[in-house]
Every structure is written in structure tokens, then in C-alpha cells.
Design an enzyme around this catalytic site. Structure first.
Site, PDB file in Angstrom:
ATOM      1  N   ASP A 206      15.391 -11.136  -6.713  1.00 53.66           N
ATOM      2  CA  ASP A 206      14.742 -11.491  -5.584  1.00 53.66           C
ATOM      3  C   ASP A 206      14.387 -12.856  -5.588  1.00 53.66           C
ATOM      4  O   ASP A 206      14.456 -13.475  -6.861  1.00 53.66           O
ATOM      5  CB  ASP A 206      13.307 -10.668  -4.844  1.00 53.66           C
TER       6      ASP A 206
ATOM      7  N   ASP B 223      11.904 -16.222  -4.761  1.00 50.92           N
ATOM      8  CA  ASP B 223      10.458 -16.859  -4.603  1.00 50.92           C
ATOM      9  C   ASP B 223      10.629 -18.308  -4.325  1.00 50.92           C
ATOM     10  O   ASP B 223      11.300 -19.040  -5.419  1.00 50.92           O
ATOM     11  CB  ASP B 223       9.504 -16.654  -5.633  1.00 50.92           C
TER      12      ASP B 223
ATOM     13  N   ASP C 231       1.947 -17.203 -14.645  1.00 48.92           N
ATOM     14  CA  ASP C 231       1.666 -16.688 -16.048  1.00 48.92           C
ATOM     15  C   ASP C 231       2.348 -17.360 -17.320  1.00 48.92           C
ATOM     16  O   ASP C 231       1.572 -17.786 -18.200  1.00 48.92           O
ATOM     17  CB  ASP C 231       1.715 -15.160 -16.023  1.00 48.92           C
TER      18      ASP C 231
HETATM   19  P1  ATP Z   1      10.973  -9.907 -12.108  1.00 46.46           P
HETATM   20  O1  ATP Z   1      12.187 -10.661 -12.478  1.00 46.46           O
HETATM   21  O2  ATP Z   1      10.647  -8.693 -12.936  1.00 46.46           O
HETATM   22  O3  ATP Z   1      10.444  -9.805 -10.728  1.00 46.46           O
HETATM   23  P2  ATP Z   1       9.181 -12.138 -12.116  1.00 46.46           P
HETATM   24  O4  ATP Z   1       8.768 -13.243 -13.167  1.00 46.46           O
HETATM   25  O5  ATP Z   1       9.889 -12.679 -10.777  1.00 46.46           O
HETATM   26  O6  ATP Z   1       9.797 -11.018 -12.851  1.00 46.46           O
HETATM   27  P3  ATP Z   1       7.042 -11.304 -10.309  1.00 46.46           P
HETATM   28  O7  ATP Z   1       6.099 -10.083 -10.159  1.00 46.46           O
HETATM   29  O8  ATP Z   1       8.151 -11.072  -8.905  1.00 46.46           O
HETATM   30  O9  ATP Z   1       7.683 -11.553 -11.577  1.00 46.46           O
HETATM   31  O10 ATP Z   1       6.189 -12.596  -9.550  1.00 46.46           O
HETATM   32  C1  ATP Z   1       6.835 -13.815  -9.384  1.00 46.46           C
HETATM   33  C2  ATP Z   1       6.250 -15.023 -10.234  1.00 46.46           C
HETATM   34  O11 ATP Z   1       4.718 -15.190  -9.670  1.00 46.46           O
HETATM   35  C3  ATP Z   1       6.335 -15.043 -11.566  1.00 46.46           C
HETATM   36  O12 ATP Z   1       7.355 -15.488 -12.112  1.00 46.46           O
HETATM   37  C4  ATP Z   1       5.079 -15.953 -11.980  1.00 46.46           C
HETATM   38  O13 ATP Z   1       5.308 -17.144 -11.964  1.00 46.46           O
HETATM   39  C5  ATP Z   1       4.041 -15.797 -10.890  1.00 46.46           C
HETATM   40  N1  ATP Z   1       3.090 -14.419 -11.406  1.00 46.46           N
HETATM   41  C6  ATP Z   1       3.237 -13.316 -11.035  1.00 46.46           C
HETATM   42  N2  ATP Z   1       2.174 -12.273 -11.491  1.00 46.46           N
HETATM   43  C7  ATP Z   1       1.496 -13.234 -12.055  1.00 46.46           C
HETATM   44  C8  ATP Z   1       0.084 -13.196 -12.710  1.00 46.46           C
HETATM   45  N3  ATP Z   1      -0.166 -11.925 -12.754  1.00 46.46           N
HETATM   46  N4  ATP Z   1      -0.465 -14.299 -13.033  1.00 46.46           N
HETATM   47  C9  ATP Z   1      -0.009 -15.465 -12.794  1.00 46.46           C
HETATM   48  N5  ATP Z   1       1.211 -15.688 -12.096  1.00 46.46           N
HETATM   49  C10 ATP Z   1       2.008 -14.475 -11.897  1.00 46.46           C
HETATM   50 MG    MG Z   2      10.321 -11.459  -9.129  1.00 46.61          MG
END
Ligand code: ATP
Ligand code: MG
Length: 447
Positions: free
Chosen positions: A59, A61, A137
């Protein structure tokens, strides 16, 4: 310790591998529209990281300096969601592009932040792109890709970390884990998913801070469990949870049961289940949380069941109590919804029924809606316990036989499954009484 003010590094298009060809056209549309309206807009987070790694993001963002209301005015297909974090969703059929306004951690009093009973209920303090970067994070998750210059913007050293396949928390690790303990699980999950190593300063505080997981919401931990175990890298996730001392606080009953089991067979069963579901994900086959949790919690269930039987309880009572105990205890950490915990119980309860060869009971078991999952579970157990192989093979063979041939091999009366066509009247006359007599007692779960 405050993180040092971020210095911007711009990686121009000819020095990074991200090409628009690999980005969702809808995500590009959102970026262009925001830019045309005079706003800054960037892909951020997992999508940029995955694109740099040559993988296709699941996805997209977008982070922007437009407020959610300004985003809404630009897109007819936009809805605003969330109260704690207000976000814009731009909806293109099944694809949703999530658009978030740059956020700041520090509130100078001008932003919209509210705390009730010690919990943040509104956190809409907007900031600059620099603020937005440092509150993410991991450095690998804080890279920004824009279509005004096709460059990647890096405020925290994330580009080099992605290239070195390292997960590094932004800021002081212990402080960031205390702020949000789920980040410890995210470290393990992303390391397992991406094949990254966790930087030693980011890994070091985890074992001591693991008990903070008890403070996270059990619904959020359920979501995180699915992402850890059902996304194709479950076996590696489990090993890393063990390695970083997180298992005891994430799956307390499983950790205790594995510690008690000198034979190592319980761990073998859990790992076999996780490898099995990883293989299914790799083949695009479905995996169910009920089966997965049945395996993760089986060691605890089996030990509880043994103890109750030794106390002299009858099998059906002991099975129900053991299932209820384990589910209740685990539920305080991970909220497994009933639509998964009930089939999980059925998978467990059917295991003892596989030993019975009485004709009617065999047919009744095979007609059970959970038979297939329970049989798969028996096969899983047989893969680690050789004594169960004969039983598992017997049921595998039984399913290949025509009903009359199978019935002929078994002691007991002709089962309804076989004579249903031959004697429809008899079935019509007695179905209610029959069903009532055979229904299992309620699971004692409150209904
Ligand atoms: P995935 O590919 O598994 O979706 P992701 O890194 O995109 O991994 P998401 O949960 O979709 O994870 O979160 C999107 C973004 O939001 C992360 O890349 C990070 O920048 C931020 N983020 C998510 N969770 C946290 C958190 N607990 N603390 C700080 N930043 C966060
Ligand atoms: Mg994601």
C-alpha cells in the site's frame, strides 16, 4: 537525549532506483494533484523502502503539508477518518491512498492534542517534514519520494540503512520503545519480513523493556500478531521473538509451555505450523488465524488438558476447561476475536475424536464443518510425533473411500451419511431429537 536536528540529504533520480513505472498510478495521481495545488507531497514509509529494495509495496502512504480538510477539498473521492490521528483516504475502487499531514511530536500549544485518563485521544499537531521524519519509527521508514524532482529526501540516514539492510530506531531507542512498546514487535516483524538486521543499539534495550507489551492494547497486538505470523515470514518472526526475549510477554502461555517441555516437540510443532503457513502464503493459498493460533497455543492447551485429566475430570469437561483457560489467559495480551477462537477450540476438541473408530462417530466427524482443518492439524501433529502417523494415515485413507466401503470396514450401526438416500423418511421423522442429543455442551464462553 534529543535527536540532533536532522540534516537533509537529497538523493537525485539518477542515484536511486525508484522509477514511476513501479508506483501505483493512483498514488502518483495524488502526488501530482497536491503539487499542482501548491502543496508539498511525498510517498513515505514502507512504500519508499520497498521500492528501494526492488519489491512492490502493498500500500501507499502519502505525507503532505496540506491539512486533511485541504486534501478533502482537492479530491471528490476523499473521506476523512480517525479522531486521534485525522487522516484523509483517497479512494480509487479497491485501492486506498492514505494521505497524512506532516505531524510534530512537540506541541507548542497551538496544535490539537488532547489527553484523557493519561491516553492520547487526539494527536493532530501538525508540523514540518523534518518533524514528520523524526517521529517515525525506523530510519528505513522515514524516506520521502516526491514527483516534483523524483528525488528521495532523507533526514535521518535511512537511505544508507536501507542499502545496508539495517533497521535503526530514530532517536534514543529505549525512549522510543517506552513511548510505544509495539515498536519492539515492529522491529522483529520488519527484520523478519525484509531480511534486515536490527542495529545493536536498537536491539539492546528490547529484552529489558519487553514487559511493557502488557500496556499495549490487546486489539492492536492481535493485528500485529497477524502481520508477524501470517504474512509469509512467520517462522522467522517466531525465532526473532525468541531471540530478542519478546516471546514471554507476547505469547506468555506458549513461552511457558515450551520452557516446560523437555522433549522440544512442542516447539517443533509450532515451527512446523509456521513453516507450513509460510509455504502456503508463498503459493498464494489461504491461511486462517484459527489454525495458526490453534498451533501457537496447542502446547499450553495440551499441558492444561493433561493436568485436568490427572485431576480426574472427564475428557469433554477437561477439554472445554483447558480451551477456556488458555484462551482467557492469552486474551489479556492478544484479543483473538471469537470468530477465530471458537474454530480454534473445535480444532483442539476434535483431536481426541480421531482415536475413535466407531462407525457413526467416524462419519459424524467427517461431516463436521471443521473436519478439514482438524485433520490438517492432526497431520501437523503427526509430522512431529511419529506415534500419531498411523492415525493420521488412517484418516487420510478414510477420506478417499466411498462411504459404503468405509462403513463396511468399521464396527457399529450403518451411519446416517450412508443410509440417508436409502431411508429419507426415517431422517425426516427424527432430525430434531437427534441433533439435540448430539450437540456439544456450550463452550462456557458466555453465550
Ligand atoms: P508494511 O510494509 O508492513 O506495511 P510499513 O513500514 O509500511 O510496513 P505501516 O504500519 O504501514 O508499516 O506504517 C507506515 C509508516 O508509518 C511506517 O513506515 C512508519 O514510518 C510509520 N509508523 C508506523 N507505525 C509506527 C510507530 N509505531 N511509531 C512510529 N512510526 C510508525
Ligand atoms: Mg505500510
Amino acid at each position: 537525549m534529543q535527536p540532533s536536528p536532522p540534516a537533509l540529504r537529497i538523493i537525485p533520480r539518477d542515484q536511486h532506483p525508484i522509477s514511476r513505472k513501479n508506483i501505483s498510478p493512483n498514488a502518483l495521481r495524488v502526488l501530482y494533484r497536491l503539487n499542482e495545488a501548491g502543496f508539498g507531497a511525498y510517498l513515505v514509509g514502507g512504500a519508499v523502502r520497498d521500492l528501494l529494495l526492488g519489491q512492490s509495496p502493498k500500500d501507499y502512504d502519502v505525507a503532505t503539508d496540506a491539512t486533511p480538510e485541504q486534501v478533502k477539498r482537492l479530491f471528490r473521492n476523499c473521506r476523512l477518518i480517525g479522531r486521534r490521528f485525522r487522516l484523509a483516504h483517497v479512494v480509487y475502487g479497491a485501492e486506498i491512498i492514505e494521505v497524512a499531514t506532516f505531524r510534530a511530536n512537540d506541541d507548542d500549544g497551538s496544535g490539537d492534542r488532547a489527553v484523557e485518563n493519561g491516553r492520547l485521544v487526539r494527536d493532530n499537531v501538525y508540523g514540518t517534514i523534518e518533524h514528520d521524519a523524526v517521529r517515525r519509527d525506523f530510519t528505513a521508514n522515514a524516506l520521502y519520494y516526491g514527483v516534483s524532482d523524483f528525488a528521495v529526501r532523507d533526514y535521518v540516514g535511512g537511505y544508507d540503512d536501507v542499502m545496508a539492510r539495517t533497521l535503526r530506531l530514530i532517536g534514543e531507542p529505549a525512549e522510543r520503545y517506552r513511548e510505544d512498546p509495539v515498536r519492539m514487535l515492529r522491529a522483529v516483524r520488519l527484520a523478519a519480513k525484509l531480511g534486515f538486521s536490527i542495529d545493536s543499539a536498537s536491539a539492546e534495550p528490547i529484552p529489558a523493556l519487553a514487559p511493557l507489551l502488557a500496556e499495549a492494547s490487546n486489539a492492536r497486538l492481535f493485528d500485529e500478531a497477524l502481520k508477524l505470523f501470517m504474512a509469509g515470514h512467520g517462522a522467522r518472526s517466531f525465532e526473532l521473538l525468541e531471540h530478542h526475549g519478546l516471546l514471554t510477554d507476547f505469547l506468555p502461555d506458549t513461552a511457558a509451555a515450551l520452557a516446560l517441555d523437555g522433549s522440544g516437540l512442542c516447539r517443533d510443532l509450532v515451527m512446523a505450523a509456521l513453516h507450513g503457513s509460510d509455504a502456503r502464503v508463498a503459493e498464494d493459498k489461504s491461511v486462517t488465524p484459527a489454525f495458526l493460533f490453534a498451533a501457537l497455543l496447542w502446547p499450553a492447551y495440551a499441558q492444561d488438558l493433561q493436568a485436568l485429566l490427572q485431576q480426574g475430570h472427564d475428557m469433554v469437561v477437561a477439554e472445554q476447561r483447558a480451551a477456556d483457560h488458555v484462551t482467557l489467559r492469552q486474551g489479556s495480551r492478544i484479543a483473538i476475536p471469537r470468530r477465530f477462537s471458537l474454530p480454534m477450540h473445535e480444532i483442539w476438541w476434535m483431536q481426541s475424536r480421531f482415536a475413535v473408530r466407531q462407525r457413526k462417530r467416524v462419519f459424524r466427524l467427517m461431516e463436521h464443518p471443521r473436519f478439514r482443518a482438524a485433520f490438517d492439524f492432526l497431520q501437523l501433529r503427526a509430522s512431529v510425533v511419529p506415534e500419531l502417523r498411523a492415525e493420521s494415515d488412517w484418516w487420510a485413507q478414510a477420506q478417499t473411500l466411498p462411504p459404503d466401503q468405509l462403513a463396511a470396514q468399521l464396527p457399529g450401526k450403518t451411519p446416517p451419511a450412508v443410509n440417508r438416500e436409502a431411508a429419507p423418511d426415517e431422517d425426516k421423522n427424527k432430525p430434531r431429537a437427534r441433533r439435540r442429543r448430539r450437540r456439544r455442551p456450550s463452550a462456557g464462553t458466555g453465550e
